[in-house]
Design a protein around this motif. Sequence first.
Motif, PDB file in Angstrom:
ATOM      1  N   ASN A   1     -16.156   4.942   9.379  1.00  0.00           N
ATOM      2  CA  ASN A   1     -17.242   5.793   8.686  1.00  0.00           C
ATOM      3  C   ASN A   1     -18.588   5.486   9.209  1.00  0.00           C
ATOM      4  O   ASN A   1     -19.408   6.634   9.032  1.00  0.00           O
ATOM      5  CB  ASN A   1     -16.874   5.302   7.133  1.00  0.00           C
ATOM      6  N   MET A   2     -18.875   4.398   9.436  1.00  0.00           N
ATOM      7  CA  MET A   2     -20.338   4.085   9.844  1.00  0.00           C
ATOM      8  C   MET A   2     -20.591   4.927  11.077  1.00  0.00           C
ATOM      9  O   MET A   2     -22.022   5.270  11.357  1.00  0.00           O
ATOM     10  CB  MET A   2     -20.316   2.546  10.429  1.00  0.00           C
TER      11      MET A   2
ATOM     12  N   THR B   1      -4.995   0.278   2.903  1.00  0.00           N
ATOM     13  CA  THR B   1      -6.288  -0.176   2.530  1.00  0.00           C
ATOM     14  C   THR B   1      -6.020  -0.259   0.689  1.00  0.00           C
ATOM     15  O   THR B   1      -7.094  -0.531   0.455  1.00  0.00           O
ATOM     16  CB  THR B   1      -7.109   1.069   2.895  1.00  0.00           C
TER      17      THR B   1
ATOM     18  N   LYS C   1      -5.108  -5.708   3.598  1.00  0.00           N
ATOM     19  CA  LYS C   1      -6.159  -4.814   3.300  1.00  0.00           C
ATOM     20  C   LYS C   1      -7.369  -4.901   3.951  1.00  0.00           C
ATOM     21  O   LYS C   1      -7.999  -4.192   4.533  1.00  0.00           O
ATOM     22  CB  LYS C   1      -6.312  -4.963   1.869  1.00  0.00           C
TER      23      LYS C   1
ATOM     24  N   THR D   1      -8.759   9.876  10.467  1.00  0.00           N
ATOM     25  CA  THR D   1      -8.052  10.068   9.308  1.00  0.00           C
ATOM     26  C   THR D   1      -9.165   9.560   8.088  1.00  0.00           C
ATOM     27  O   THR D   1      -9.115  10.239   6.900  1.00  0.00           O
ATOM     28  CB  THR D   1      -6.873   9.075   8.905  1.00  0.00           C
ATOM     29  N   ILE D   2     -10.085   8.959   8.571  1.00  0.00           N
ATOM     30  CA  ILE D   2     -11.281   8.521   7.767  1.00  0.00           C
ATOM     31  C   ILE D   2     -12.094   9.735   7.576  1.00  0.00           C
ATOM     32  O   ILE D   2     -12.403   9.946   6.285  1.00  0.00           O
ATOM     33  CB  ILE D   2     -11.886   7.349   8.344  1.00  0.00           C
ATOM     34  N   ILE D   3     -12.614  10.229   8.455  1.00  0.00           N
ATOM     35  CA  ILE D   3     -13.640  11.298   8.381  1.00  0.00           C
ATOM     36  C   ILE D   3     -12.899  12.125   9.615  1.00  0.00           C
ATOM     37  O   ILE D   3     -13.230  12.145  10.718  1.00  0.00           O
ATOM     38  CB  ILE D   3     -14.959  10.894   8.839  1.00  0.00           C
TER      39      ILE D   3
ATOM     40  N   ALA E   1     -11.712   0.880   8.911  1.00  0.00           N
ATOM     41  CA  ALA E   1     -12.358   2.144   7.995  1.00  0.00           C
ATOM     42  C   ALA E   1     -14.008   2.172   7.926  1.00  0.00           C
ATOM     43  O   ALA E   1     -14.401   3.251   8.316  1.00  0.00           O
ATOM     44  CB  ALA E   1     -11.659   2.230   6.642  1.00  0.00           C
ATOM     45  N   LEU E   2     -14.437   0.957   7.827  1.00  0.00           N
ATOM     46  CA  LEU E   2     -15.854   0.856   7.608  1.00  0.00           C
ATOM     47  C   LEU E   2     -16.692   1.255   8.926  1.00  0.00           C
ATOM     48  O   LEU E   2     -17.532   2.073   8.705  1.00  0.00           O
ATOM     49  CB  LEU E   2     -16.189  -0.808   7.235  1.00  0.00           C
ATOM     50  N   PHE E   3     -16.297   0.650   9.966  1.00  0.00           N
ATOM     51  CA  PHE E   3     -16.802   0.927  11.131  1.00  0.00           C
ATOM     52  C   PHE E   3     -16.555   2.525  11.582  1.00  0.00           C
ATOM     53  O   PHE E   3     -17.356   3.216  12.057  1.00  0.00           O
ATOM     54  CB  PHE E   3     -16.488   0.242  12.226  1.00  0.00           C
TER      55      PHE E   3
ATOM     56  N   VAL F   1      -2.821   5.064   5.702  1.00  0.00           N
ATOM     57  CA  VAL F   1      -3.877   4.491   5.551  1.00  0.00           C
ATOM     58  C   VAL F   1      -4.316   4.042   4.235  1.00  0.00           C
ATOM     59  O   VAL F   1      -4.856   3.023   3.934  1.00  0.00           O
ATOM     60  CB  VAL F   1      -5.072   5.436   6.284  1.00  0.00           C
TER      61      VAL F   1
ATOM     62  N   ILE G   1      -9.548  -2.515   5.933  1.00  0.00           N
ATOM     63  CA  ILE G   1     -10.754  -2.051   5.581  1.00  0.00           C
ATOM     64  C   ILE G   1     -12.090  -1.888   6.384  1.00  0.00           C
ATOM     65  O   ILE G   1     -12.705  -1.190   6.869  1.00  0.00           O
ATOM     66  CB  ILE G   1     -11.289  -2.750   4.171  1.00  0.00           C
ATOM     67  N   LEU G   2     -12.111  -3.149   7.375  1.00  0.00           N
ATOM     68  CA  LEU G   2     -13.062  -3.310   8.484  1.00  0.00           C
ATOM     69  C   LEU G   2     -13.020  -2.178   9.501  1.00  0.00           C
ATOM     70  O   LEU G   2     -14.095  -1.439   9.983  1.00  0.00           O
ATOM     71  CB  LEU G   2     -12.607  -4.384   9.031  1.00  0.00           C
TER      72      LEU G   2
END
Lengths: 189, 551
Positions: free
Chosen positions: A128-129, A110, A117, A22-24, A124-126, A106, A121-122
């Motif tokens: 994305n990373m 977030t 939240k 869902t993020i990427i 989602a951050l990883f 999502v 977010i954490l």
Amino acid sequence: MPPGTPAEDSIRTITLEAFADTIIPGEKRHPGDRAVAGAAAGGGAVQAGAIELLQWNATGVSEGLDDYARLLNEHASAYADEAGLVLDASVPPFVALPFEHRTALVARLTAPDHPEKPFWILLALFSNMAYDSAAHMHTAEAIAAGHPGLRAMGIAAPGADGLWRFPAFSYGRPLARLHPDTTPSGSPA
Amino acid sequence: MTSTERTDVLVVGSGFGGAITAYHLAAGGAKVEILERGPWLTAKDFEQDFMLGSSYTRIFDFTVGEGMSILGGNCVGGGSVVYFAAMPRAPRFVFERQGGLGRRVWPASVSRDTLDPWYDRVAESIPITKQDWDDVTYAGGLWAAACDHSGRTANPVPAAVDRNRCTNCNWMMAGCKFDAKQSLLLNYLPAALAHGARIRPLHEVQRIERNHDGSYRVHYDLIDEEDYRIRSAGGAIDAKIVVLAAGAGATPVILQRSEAALGRMPHGVGRYFSGNGERLNTAVLNEDRVREVLGLTREGGLAYAANQIGKGPTVANWDRLDGSLPEFTRYSLEQLYFPPGLGTILAQVADAVGPSWFGVRKKEMLSRWQSWLIIFQMIEDANEGVFGPPPAAGNADRISQQMLGVGRLRYDPAETTLRAWAMADAEVKEILERDGLAEVTAWTNDVVGAYTVHPLSSCRIGDDPATSALDDRNELRGHPGIFVTDGSAVPTALTVNPAMTIAALAERAVPGIVRAARERGVEVTYGAPAPDGATSGRRGVAELVPTLMRK
Ligand SMILES: Cc1cc2nc3c(=O)[nH]c(=O)nc-3n(C[C@H](O)[C@H](O)[C@H](O)COP(=O)(O)OP(=O)(O)OC[C@H]3O[C@@H](n4cnc5c(N)ncnc54)[C@H](O)[C@@H]3O)c2cc1C
């Protein structure tokens, strides 16, 4: 080192995959792929290695992955009830959500006013990373292996010695007037 | 019981504020110990690698707060090892700022004129290059051309980068493999070591207490070299003078934690934090328009597509650094680079109907990453940040083995700050969307709040005890012998990159620290040359030193 074992096809894994996707978003890995929704062409966060990264204890989230999956599925069930959706019970609730509803959920988790939240977010951050920097792999090796995120972003490969150098880097000519109040050392006056 | 170690001067943190004071005090004859929470890496250890556990995450620190996250260095050399090395001086009007106070915030004794000789000392010690257009990267050139196209000026920014060694690899945040970046590892710190100072990496200071003889006892933990979440019992060192330079995100936390033992802290400790008014915009360039409108082309028939190439910021627009404009409407707009890993998540897609920072359209935006241009705004914020009660240890609860933690800073942007950001956003849009050059969006503040790589002011100098924790010579009010010389001491946002000003104020603080040390029986003198032996900077400040050493 991150665990190199392939993700087992557990409830936890496909739930987290669906979140990362869902993020990427990416294309389905095989026709029956339920976790990856297939909302975009090319590999997404899942193909980029999101699960490998999340499972690595260096991130600080690996211990919490069971909770992440459980909570996400609880939120998905509640969301489905609220939206009047009937979910396919053969996969975890979040995986059963259509892509646009995964996205809406999502976004809600977030959002600045959501009590959980920081927790989401954490994740989602990883996710994305994994895509934008392949943080579970050596960058040069990831590029050599055709990592989908680094490739899609067009990140240039290093030279033969594994180091990046860009000998051509400048248009090499004046491109603007200087501010009239500039000191001889180049600072604002 | 084993006896506690003793030293004349104990310095906490090895960034600008720590390295500069440690060098001068050691060169002047004092016994100096530097405690640094991060590891000690040098060029041979720096890796061009985003993998967790590489030098990038070992030396870098990301502390999430409420409404504001802080990015900084976590290693010997502090921020100078991870920074982008833009080293402009602050414009004259900054020193006259009133903030929300209705009167000048900076001490009467500090102005651009009185600080210039100290800036000169720094410039003699850290080789700073006045960049030419030949040094300006594609990204900087593009920004300059766009500014010019919209009737504005643009300046190459002075930088502490050796252009002969620089490979324009843009890995500055992982530490410079080529020693092109003139970090403190190459000047003040080796000079301090040569004069007998000691640096102890992976020593994190927790708190300070006062001994009966007026000296201070500084307590530290030992940090695991790979997993910073793991700490072990350290020890304590007695010092006649303590110099706190742990950075504006950490120094006030040490003092807050020490309050029980040291007694009441001045009101300004952990208040008035400024993020230097920082905010980022991402432009996604239309390559055809860059060629047609700006006439830019580069090798391979490309127009730009060079986000990855360069050395951080090289060009800034300074048209709004105009002292005749009202406060809170002045800012600079600087071209920047921010690598993947942390540098894409906050970028937002244009005209989002769904989520702006993740999803299908974000992925499309990422596929144009080489055509991104990042613009960095530095506005005048209103020193809104306040630190809550300190965490159990350090300045954050660490989440990941390295880099990521949760701190206690709260930042609720004032109306003036929001307005200035909106003005700067609109101006960047105006410059870069003109004639279809690009689509511009601001980074979201909804994910980790606002963010700053320039933490300032959380323990600031001033003349008014009610609003400044330090006197005008950086001594902590009510706690003689404790000095703060890092970014915390800078009273306000600067509208330009802060390291040059932090360094100049640290240079300026040294005579006062020497005076205090001598009063405490330390045989130390003021007057060391630059780390490489040059002496013109010392001559330049000679007239200012007696006043700073007066009781
Ligand atoms: C990515 C990035 C790019 C930047 N680019 C620029 C630029 O181009 N130009 C510019 O002017 N500025 C730039 N900066 C900002 C600049 O690096 C800082 O303003 C500067 O380093 C601050 O100096 P300081 O002395 O306040 O603290 P720091 O340099 O942050 O040093 C503080 C040190 O104290 C250590 N420490 C913290 N807590 C403890 C403790 N409890 N015990 C022991 N040690 C401790 C830290 O690990 C650190 O090494 C950049 C920053 C970042 C993160």
